[in-house]
Design an enzyme around this catalytic site. Structure first.
Site, PDB file in Angstrom:
ATOM      1  N   SER A  27     -26.994  -3.489 -63.242  1.00 33.94           N
ATOM      2  CA  SER A  27     -26.019  -4.426 -62.690  1.00 33.94           C
ATOM      3  C   SER A  27     -26.633  -5.818 -62.734  1.00 33.94           C
ATOM      4  CB  SER A  27     -25.705  -4.015 -61.239  1.00 33.94           C
ATOM      5  OG  SER A  27     -24.827  -4.937 -60.645  1.00 33.94           O
ATOM      6  N   LYS A  33     -23.611  -3.970 -66.708  1.00 39.39           N
ATOM      7  CA  LYS A  33     -22.502  -4.331 -65.814  1.00 39.39           C
ATOM      8  C   LYS A  33     -22.706  -5.771 -65.375  1.00 39.39           C
ATOM      9  CE  LYS A  33     -21.800  -3.168 -60.977  1.00 39.39           C
ATOM     10  NZ  LYS A  33     -21.633  -2.052 -60.023  1.00 39.39           N
ATOM     11  N   LYS A  43     -21.590  -8.865 -63.016  1.00 42.68           N
ATOM     12  CA  LYS A  43     -20.853  -9.255 -61.817  1.00 42.68           C
ATOM     13  C   LYS A  43     -19.952 -10.430 -62.194  1.00 42.68           C
ATOM     14  CE  LYS A  43     -22.586  -6.563 -58.589  1.00 42.68           C
ATOM     15  NZ  LYS A  43     -21.737  -5.650 -57.784  1.00 42.68           N
ATOM     16  N   ASP A  45     -17.820  -6.070 -62.623  1.00 39.72           N
ATOM     17  CA  ASP A  45     -17.599  -5.730 -61.214  1.00 39.72           C
ATOM     18  C   ASP A  45     -17.249  -7.000 -60.454  1.00 39.72           C
ATOM     19  OD1 ASP A  45     -17.577  -4.730 -58.647  1.00 39.72           O
ATOM     20  OD2 ASP A  45     -19.671  -4.068 -58.638  1.00 39.72           O
ATOM     21  N   GLU A 104     -14.360  -3.063 -62.298  1.00 34.71           N
ATOM     22  CA  GLU A 104     -14.636  -2.437 -60.995  1.00 34.71           C
ATOM     23  C   GLU A 104     -14.132  -3.313 -59.861  1.00 34.71           C
ATOM     24  OE1 GLU A 104     -18.773  -1.459 -60.720  1.00 34.71           O
ATOM     25  OE2 GLU A 104     -18.721  -1.102 -58.568  1.00 34.71           O
ATOM     26  N   ASP A 113     -14.564   0.978 -56.263  1.00 37.64           N
ATOM     27  CA  ASP A 113     -15.835   1.126 -55.543  1.00 37.64           C
ATOM     28  C   ASP A 113     -15.508   1.034 -54.046  1.00 37.64           C
ATOM     29  OD1 ASP A 113     -18.279   0.709 -54.262  1.00 37.64           O
ATOM     30  OD2 ASP A 113     -18.960  -0.925 -55.529  1.00 37.64           O
ATOM     31  N   LYS A 159     -20.542   6.146 -54.368  1.00 36.67           N
ATOM     32  CA  LYS A 159     -21.707   5.712 -53.588  1.00 36.67           C
ATOM     33  C   LYS A 159     -21.769   6.586 -52.354  1.00 36.67           C
ATOM     34  CE  LYS A 159     -21.905   0.827 -54.907  1.00 36.67           C
ATOM     35  NZ  LYS A 159     -21.451  -0.525 -54.500  1.00 36.67           N
ATOM     36  N   GLY A 216     -24.914   1.895 -56.990  1.00 41.25           N
ATOM     37  CA  GLY A 216     -26.206   1.605 -56.379  1.00 41.25           C
ATOM     38  C   GLY A 216     -26.062   0.541 -55.307  1.00 41.25           C
TER      39      GLY A 216
HETATM   40  C1  NPQ Z   1     -21.767  -2.873 -56.159  1.00 39.03           C
HETATM   41  N1  NPQ Z   1     -24.266  -2.926 -56.136  1.00 39.03           N
HETATM   42  O1  NPQ Z   1     -21.685  -2.048 -57.038  1.00 39.03           O
HETATM   43  C2  NPQ Z   1     -23.077  -3.156 -55.398  1.00 39.03           C
HETATM   44  C3  NPQ Z   1     -22.988  -4.334 -54.567  1.00 39.03           C
HETATM   45  C4  NPQ Z   1     -24.188  -4.797 -53.833  1.00 39.03           C
HETATM   46  C5  NPQ Z   1     -25.971  -2.704 -57.825  1.00 39.03           C
HETATM   47  O2  NPQ Z   1     -24.055  -3.982 -58.098  1.00 39.03           O
HETATM   48  C6  NPQ Z   1     -28.186  -5.660 -50.880  1.00 39.03           C
HETATM   49  C7  NPQ Z   1     -27.804  -4.351 -50.626  1.00 39.03           C
HETATM   50  C8  NPQ Z   1     -27.490  -6.406 -51.799  1.00 39.03           C
HETATM   51  C9  NPQ Z   1     -26.713  -3.807 -51.299  1.00 39.03           C
HETATM   52  C10 NPQ Z   1     -25.683  -6.633 -53.399  1.00 39.03           C
HETATM   53  C11 NPQ Z   1     -24.662  -3.269 -57.378  1.00 39.03           C
HETATM   54  C12 NPQ Z   1     -26.392  -5.869 -52.478  1.00 39.03           C
HETATM   55  C13 NPQ Z   1     -25.994  -4.561 -52.227  1.00 39.03           C
HETATM   56  C14 NPQ Z   1     -24.599  -6.081 -54.057  1.00 39.03           C
HETATM   57  C15 NPQ Z   1     -24.895  -4.038 -52.913  1.00 39.03           C
HETATM   58  O3  NPQ Z   1     -20.751  -3.439 -55.811  1.00 39.03           O
HETATM   59 MG    MG Z   2     -19.288  -2.421 -57.055  1.00 39.81          MG
END
Ligand code: NPQ
Ligand code: MG
Length: 384
Positions: free
Chosen positions: A145, A171, A173, A199, A224, A249, A273, A301
């Site tokens: 990500s 992926k 953002k 995402d 996403e 998500d 998740k 994650g």
């Molecule tokens: C998601 N994760 O899929 C999340 C969002 C996310 C890997 O993109 C600290 C703890 C910071 C959890 C930032 C990924 C974070 C977090 C983003 C989760 O939407």
């Molecule tokens: Mg997400």
């Protein structure tokens, strides 16, 4: 098993680089760890001592979801732990959900407690989590990500680095103002064969449909969570306007929510998740619902430490996880992980083979990174 005590710890770990999403920038990972200790009846009828680790994925602030670390600490101490202690001998990982069902919501807090009990049980029985969940693979393809970058050239450099490392899926953002230009630049630089998805973390509204439709020509695996967490009907409406598959998500908070989303046509793909849905057992039920409906799932994650990463790798080895997930190597976020590091081998992360999670915190690092701890017992908090 019977729980003797539950230790809560807040650990703070430096991130290798800031991680920017549509909801904010993170420079440090804050994790609430749960350590349960207790005993259970062994094969010979004797009491066997055991212990297990859980990791709560709530962030320090309620920006991704309503839950946050201080709230998770409080609900665990005041409402979850007392219910588990009151259950005496009758605590099993399968029973944690029902025992805590009277407490509404707080799925990330419940998930961490269930994960710790599950780990403790499996360690006592010598069974790896992957085997217990029904895994069919010994390694899982690893995606990464990529946060929002200051500029497109910087994004291309960051993506190039991950592809050099061997990540099999990218992926990106996205957020208002960071959509077409960055995604198009990555697609043009690496061509149509790159597995690429985006995402939005709920940053758009249905009024943005014309903008999001322009992503259709970029051959993305999925988009996403474009809309708000509680916008299932509007996600269905948007999905009908896009050729790019919509993946949910934040909206998928349970197997029931997954079934509703699928029925409505709001999700052709689901990011699973475990924390968001209340634990690894409910995560498996989300997987089962999706598989029964021909919907692909992948494992998301939350910047987990090696503890959560180990469990996510085990979950991602189930048969319905047909898309590469966000289970990256430890080095994606951390210079040093709390456990032995997860490394990328040929674009894959190995599923741990030891009992339970198959990993444990490195004692010195755990001590160094713990900023707060409290031990809960059947008689109430001890110290803290
Ligand atoms: C998601 N994760 O899929 C999340 C969002 C996310 C890997 O993109 C600290 C703890 C910071 C959890 C930032 C990924 C974070 C977090 C983003 C989760 O939407
Ligand atoms: Mg997400």
């Amino acid at each position: 098993m019977r729980l003797r005590d539950i230790e809560l710890r807040i650990v703070r770990m430096p991130l290798r680089s800031p991680f920017r999403t549509s909801f904010g920038v993170e420079t440090e990972k804050v994790a609430l760890l749960v350590r349960v200790r207790g005993d259970l009846r062994g094969p010979g009828g004797d009491r066997v001592e055991t212990g297990g680790w859980g990791e709560c994925v709530a962030m320090e602030e309620p920006l991704y979801s309503a839950e946050y670390v201080a709230g998770a600490v409080q609900v665990t101490r005041d409402f979850l732990a007392p219910r588990l202690f009151a259950a005496g001998d009758a605590v099993t990982a399968e029973r944690v959900g029902p025992l805590l069902a009277g407490v509404v919501g707080h799925r990330m807090a419940k998930a961490a407690v269930e994960m710790a009990v599950l780990d403790a049980e499996l360690r006592a029985r010598g069974v790896p989590l992957a085997e217990h969940l029904g895994a069919v693979r010994d390694r899982v393809p690893s995606g990464v990500s990529v946060g929002i970058q200051p500029s497109v050239p910087e994004l291309l450099d960051v993506v190039a680095g991950y592809l050099d490392e061997g990540y099999v899926r990218i992926k990106l953002k996205i957020a208002p103002g960071w959509v077409l230009e960055p995604v198009r630049a990555v697609r043009e630089r690496w061509g149509d064969d790159l597995l690429l998805q985006v995402d939005a973390n709920a940053a758009f509204t249905l009024a943005d449909a014309p903008l999001l439709q322009r992503l259709d020509e970029l051959g993305l695996l999925l988009i996403e969570q474009p809309l708000a967490e509680d916008d299932l009907v509007q996600h269905a409406e948007l999905a009908r306007m896009l050729r790019t598959p919509v993946c949910l998500d934040e909206s998928v908070v349970s197997a029931r929510a997954a079934a509703d989303a699928i029925r409505l046509g709001a999700a052709r793909v689901i990011n699973v998740k475990p924390g968001r849905v209340g634990g690894y057992l409910e995560a498996r039920r989300v997987h089962d619902v999706a598989v029964a409906n021909g919907v692909a799932v992948w494992c998301g994650g939350m910047l987990e430490t090696g503890l959560g990463r180990a469990a996510n790798a085990a979950l991602a080895a189930l048969p319905g996880f047909t898309l590469p997930g966000d289970v990256s190597a430890s080095s994606r976020f951390y210079e040093t992980d709390l456990t032995r590091p997860f490394v990328l081998e040929d674009g894959h992360v190995a599923v741990p083979t030891g009992p339970g999670l198959g990993v444990e915190p490195v004692p010195e690092l755990l001590a160094e990174w713990t900023s707060w701890r409290q031990v809960l017992s059947p008689d109430g908090p001890v110290g803290g």
